[in-house]
Design a protein around this motif. Structure first.
Motif, PDB file in Angstrom:
ATOM      1  N   GLN A  36      56.807  79.470  94.431  1.00 14.44           N
ATOM      2  CA  GLN A  36      57.687  80.636  94.298  1.00 14.44           C
ATOM      3  C   GLN A  36      57.751  81.458  95.590  1.00 14.44           C
ATOM      4  OE1 GLN A  36      57.679  82.928  90.666  1.00 14.44           O
ATOM      5  NE2 GLN A  36      58.066  84.850  91.732  1.00 14.44           N
ATOM      6  N   GLN A  39      59.670  79.553  98.333  1.00 17.33           N
ATOM      7  CA  GLN A  39      61.118  79.579  98.054  1.00 17.33           C
ATOM      8  C   GLN A  39      61.698  80.950  98.365  1.00 17.33           C
ATOM      9  OE1 GLN A  39      61.905  78.421  93.972  1.00 17.33           O
ATOM     10  NE2 GLN A  39      61.170  76.351  94.315  1.00 17.33           N
ATOM     11  N   GLU A  44      64.946  84.358 102.157  1.00 19.10           N
ATOM     12  CA  GLU A  44      65.154  85.477 103.082  1.00 19.10           C
ATOM     13  C   GLU A  44      65.667  84.954 104.428  1.00 19.10           C
ATOM     14  OE1 GLU A  44      64.795  88.630 102.203  1.00 19.10           O
ATOM     15  OE2 GLU A  44      63.466  88.613 100.456  1.00 19.10           O
ATOM     16  N   GLU A  51      75.624  86.817 106.058  1.00 24.57           N
ATOM     17  CA  GLU A  51      76.040  88.084 106.656  1.00 24.57           C
ATOM     18  C   GLU A  51      76.050  88.006 108.176  1.00 24.57           C
ATOM     19  OE1 GLU A  51      74.249  91.514 104.044  1.00 24.57           O
ATOM     20  OE2 GLU A  51      73.128  89.636 103.953  1.00 24.57           O
ATOM     21  N   ALA A 131      68.469  91.241  93.776  1.00 23.49           N
ATOM     22  CA  ALA A 131      67.142  90.992  94.371  1.00 23.49           C
ATOM     23  C   ALA A 131      66.177  92.121  93.990  1.00 23.49           C
ATOM     24  CB  ALA A 131      67.255  90.854  95.883  1.00 23.49           C
ATOM     25  N   LYS A 216      55.143  86.438  87.062  1.00 27.07           N
ATOM     26  CA  LYS A 216      56.406  87.052  86.628  1.00 27.07           C
ATOM     27  C   LYS A 216      56.083  88.056  85.530  1.00 27.07           C
ATOM     28  CE  LYS A 216      60.089  84.199  85.995  1.00 27.07           C
ATOM     29  NZ  LYS A 216      60.866  82.924  85.847  1.00 27.07           N
TER      30      LYS A 216
HETATM   31  N1  FAQ Z   1      68.280  79.308  93.161  1.00 23.72           N
HETATM   32  O1  FAQ Z   1      61.608  77.739  85.646  1.00 23.72           O
HETATM   33  P1  FAQ Z   1      62.511  78.571  86.461  1.00 23.72           P
HETATM   34  C1  FAQ Z   1      66.713  87.516  98.671  1.00 23.72           C
HETATM   35  C2  FAQ Z   1      64.804  76.849  90.303  1.00 23.72           C
HETATM   36  S1  FAQ Z   1      66.690  87.380  96.954  1.00 23.72           S
HETATM   37  C3  FAQ Z   1      67.629  78.163  93.404  1.00 23.72           C
HETATM   38  O2  FAQ Z   1      63.154  79.729  85.810  1.00 23.72           O
HETATM   39  P2  FAQ Z   1      60.935  80.332  88.163  1.00 23.72           P
HETATM   40  C4  FAQ Z   1      67.031  88.854  99.276  1.00 23.72           C
HETATM   41  C5  FAQ Z   1      63.324  77.166  90.255  1.00 23.72           C
HETATM   42  O3  FAQ Z   1      62.802  77.299  91.548  1.00 23.72           O
HETATM   43  C6  FAQ Z   1      66.572  85.637  96.555  1.00 23.72           C
HETATM   44  N2  FAQ Z   1      66.705  77.629  92.569  1.00 23.72           N
HETATM   45  O4  FAQ Z   1      61.749  79.012  87.829  1.00 23.72           O
HETATM   46  C7  FAQ Z   1      68.202  88.808 100.178  1.00 23.72           C
HETATM   47  C8  FAQ Z   1      62.792  75.980  89.506  1.00 23.72           C
HETATM   48  O5  FAQ Z   1      62.740  74.848  90.365  1.00 23.72           O
HETATM   49  P3  FAQ Z   1      61.343  74.146  90.846  1.00 23.72           P
HETATM   50  C9  FAQ Z   1      65.186  85.122  96.540  1.00 23.72           C
HETATM   51  C10 FAQ Z   1      66.434  78.316  91.445  1.00 23.72           C
HETATM   52  O6  FAQ Z   1      60.364  80.163  89.517  1.00 23.72           O
HETATM   53  C11 FAQ Z   1      69.375  89.440  99.827  1.00 23.72           C
HETATM   54  C12 FAQ Z   1      63.901  75.674  88.513  1.00 23.72           C
HETATM   55  O7  FAQ Z   1      65.090  76.248  89.062  1.00 23.72           O
HETATM   56  N3  FAQ Z   1      64.386  85.757  95.533  1.00 23.72           N
HETATM   57  O8  FAQ Z   1      66.475  86.546  99.272  1.00 23.72           O
HETATM   58  C13 FAQ Z   1      67.053  79.538  91.142  1.00 23.72           C
HETATM   59  O9  FAQ Z   1      59.992  80.661  87.070  1.00 23.72           O
HETATM   60  C14 FAQ Z   1      70.489  89.408 100.659  1.00 23.72           C
HETATM   61  C15 FAQ Z   1      63.625  76.216  87.128  1.00 23.72           C
HETATM   62  O10 FAQ Z   1      63.671  77.662  87.086  1.00 23.72           O
HETATM   63  C16 FAQ Z   1      63.324  85.154  94.985  1.00 23.72           C
HETATM   64  O11 FAQ Z   1      62.986  84.029  95.296  1.00 23.72           O
HETATM   65  C17 FAQ Z   1      68.011  80.031  92.042  1.00 23.72           C
HETATM   66  N4  FAQ Z   1      68.680  81.184  91.829  1.00 23.72           N
HETATM   67  O12 FAQ Z   1      62.033  81.493  88.179  1.00 23.72           O
HETATM   68  C18 FAQ Z   1      68.162  88.145 101.414  1.00 23.72           C
HETATM   69  C19 FAQ Z   1      62.548  85.978  93.987  1.00 23.72           C
HETATM   70  N5  FAQ Z   1      66.576  79.969  89.956  1.00 23.72           N
HETATM   71  O13 FAQ Z   1      60.754  75.093  91.836  1.00 23.72           O
HETATM   72  C20 FAQ Z   1      69.307  88.104 102.264  1.00 23.72           C
HETATM   73  C21 FAQ Z   1      61.241  85.361  93.575  1.00 23.72           C
HETATM   74  C22 FAQ Z   1      65.683  79.045  89.547  1.00 23.72           C
HETATM   75  O14 FAQ Z   1      60.486  74.038  89.620  1.00 23.72           O
HETATM   76  C23 FAQ Z   1      70.470  88.752 101.866  1.00 23.72           C
HETATM   77  N6  FAQ Z   1      61.403  84.249  92.657  1.00 23.72           N
HETATM   78  N7  FAQ Z   1      65.603  78.051  90.434  1.00 23.72           N
HETATM   79  O15 FAQ Z   1      61.733  72.855  91.457  1.00 23.72           O
HETATM   80  C24 FAQ Z   1      61.509  84.382  91.307  1.00 23.72           C
HETATM   81  O16 FAQ Z   1      61.474  85.479  90.768  1.00 23.72           O
HETATM   82  C25 FAQ Z   1      61.616  83.114  90.486  1.00 23.72           C
HETATM   83  O17 FAQ Z   1      61.195  82.037  91.279  1.00 23.72           O
HETATM   84  C26 FAQ Z   1      63.044  82.866  89.921  1.00 23.72           C
HETATM   85  C27 FAQ Z   1      63.037  81.519  89.167  1.00 23.72           C
HETATM   86  C28 FAQ Z   1      63.403  83.957  88.923  1.00 23.72           C
HETATM   87  C29 FAQ Z   1      64.071  82.796  91.030  1.00 23.72           C
END
Ligand code: FAQ
Length: 311
Positions: A36, A39, A44, A51, A131, A216
């Motif tokens: 997590q 990723q 980031e 942008e 985010a 989480k």
């Molecule tokens: N995209 O079992 P879950 C930013 C994957 S904000 C891609 O629900 P989990 C700021 C997931 O990895 C963005 N893949 O997984 C910014 C898993 O695959 P795996 C970054 C996704 O981990 C703003 C599979 O699907 N923020 O960057 C996505 O419990 C503007 C099953 O899913 C974070 O990373 C997705 N959307 O919950 C920068 C926040 N969703 O690894 C620049 C921290 C799910 O088993 C400009 N992360 N998957 O192969 C989290 O909170 C969690 O990891 C979730 C997913 C909620 C994203």
């Protein structure tokens, strides 16, 4: 015994105390965190590109200075998060390899193109807004270095969201063409923003365990709902609409009902078939290759400094 260690670990977690790098932890907990946080760090860093695309074409010096500061903040977030991942025993160089070889994911949201300057505002408002919604609870994540990194990240993301909203307010009080540009951008980014929260709870294989470990704090659907509820009144203030015919207030639930995102599209994007997936990784790979001389020079300097110090 292992059972005692597990029990102690779970007690610390359930007492809402923190697990620190040198504490004993189950292998699965370590693996989940590495997955997590890495990723998140990759997101980031890759997230600088959409942008960054508009830096050379910002409409004024003020907008350019704001945008530059924001994109640099994202680089900083990537670095704190790589450092947090390193406390779990992996190396940043290895994580970068995993990203550019496509072995580790980054957020789906960054695989969409930025077609107009309104996208800069909408990314700030909706993407940083999503985010923040997801990351504020992560400040209380059970793993110390991750939670602490999130505190600063969230403060900076709040600035990002405000700058996006302010940009959009300015455009909405401009010409008809500017207002249309904002609405068109909102139409493209709304659904992908909802997908940032991950798959629906009944298709989220990691949620239950990550919640039990208090990595989480809320499920994907809970946070998605919170984001919708927060965004609708803001859209009203701006004077834009969301492209969802099913969006309406549900007085019984005290929340907005909304339509189902296109989960097939989400799966395709996550698999690397998004509109800009290939370009994003190609840019990241070439930036890494172009930076090889800096890493070589820093390593050579460190080696020489170590010898000089020993002598
Ligand atoms: N995209 O079992 P879950 C930013 C994957 S904000 C891609 O629900 P989990 C700021 C997931 O990895 C963005 N893949 O997984 C910014 C898993 O695959 P795996 C970054 C996704 O981990 C703003 C599979 O699907 N923020 O960057 C996505 O419990 C503007 C099953 O899913 C974070 O990373 C997705 N959307 O919950 C920068 C926040 N969703 O690894 C620049 C921290 C799910 O088993 C400009 N992360 N998957 O192969 C989290 O909170 C969690 O990891 C979730 C997913 C909620 C994203």
């Amino acid at each position: 015994t292992i059972d005692d260690l597990e029990r102690q670990f779970q007690q610390i977690v359930e007492a809402d105390q923190r697990i620190e790098p040198r504490d004993w932890m189950p292998d699965g907990y370590r693996k989940t965190l590495i997955r997590q946080i890495a990723q998140h760090a990759h997101s980031e860093i890759i997230g600088m590109q959409p942008e960054g695309n508009w830096l050379t074409r910002a409409p004024s010096l003020r907008r350019k200075a704001i945008l530059m500061a924001k994109v640099q903040d994202e680089a900083g977030h990537g670095l704190y998060l790589y450092s947090a991942t390193e406390t779990l025993g992996v190396d940043r160089a290895e994580l970068t390899e995993n990203l550019i070889e496509g072995r580790q994911k980054y957020s789906s949201i960054f695989n969409y193109p930025t077609l107009s300057f309104a996208d800069v505002g909408v990314i700030g408002w909706l993407v940083d807004g999503a985010a923040i919604c997801n990351q504020v609870p992560l400040c209380r994540s059970s793993y110390g270095p991750y939670g602490r990194a999130m505190i600063r990240v969230c403060k900076e993301e709040s600035f990002h969201q405000r700058q996006g909203f302010e940009l959009l307010m300015t455009m909405m009080s401009g010409t008809q063409a500017q207002r249309e540009m904002v609405q068109e951008s909102v139409n493209r980014w709304w659904w992908p923003s909802l997908m940032m929260f991950g798959p629906p709870d009944d298709r989220s294989p990691n949620s239950a365990q990550s919640m039990a470990w208090r990595i989480k704090r809320h499920t994907n659907d809970e946070l998605r709902q919170r984001f919708v509820d927060m965004s609708v009144p803001q859209a009203e203030i701006l004077g834009v609409t969301f492209p969802d015919p099913d969006l309406r207030w549900n007085a019984e639930r005290g929340s907005y009902d909304f339509g189902e995102p296109d989960w097939d599209e989400f799966m395709q994007v996550v698999k690397g078939n998004g509109a800009t997936s290939v370009e994003r990784l190609k840019n990241r790979r070439s930036a890494h290759e172009n930076g090889a001389w800096v890493r070589a020079a820093a390593t050579a300097f460190a080696a020489r400094a170590a010898t000089a110090f020993a002598a």
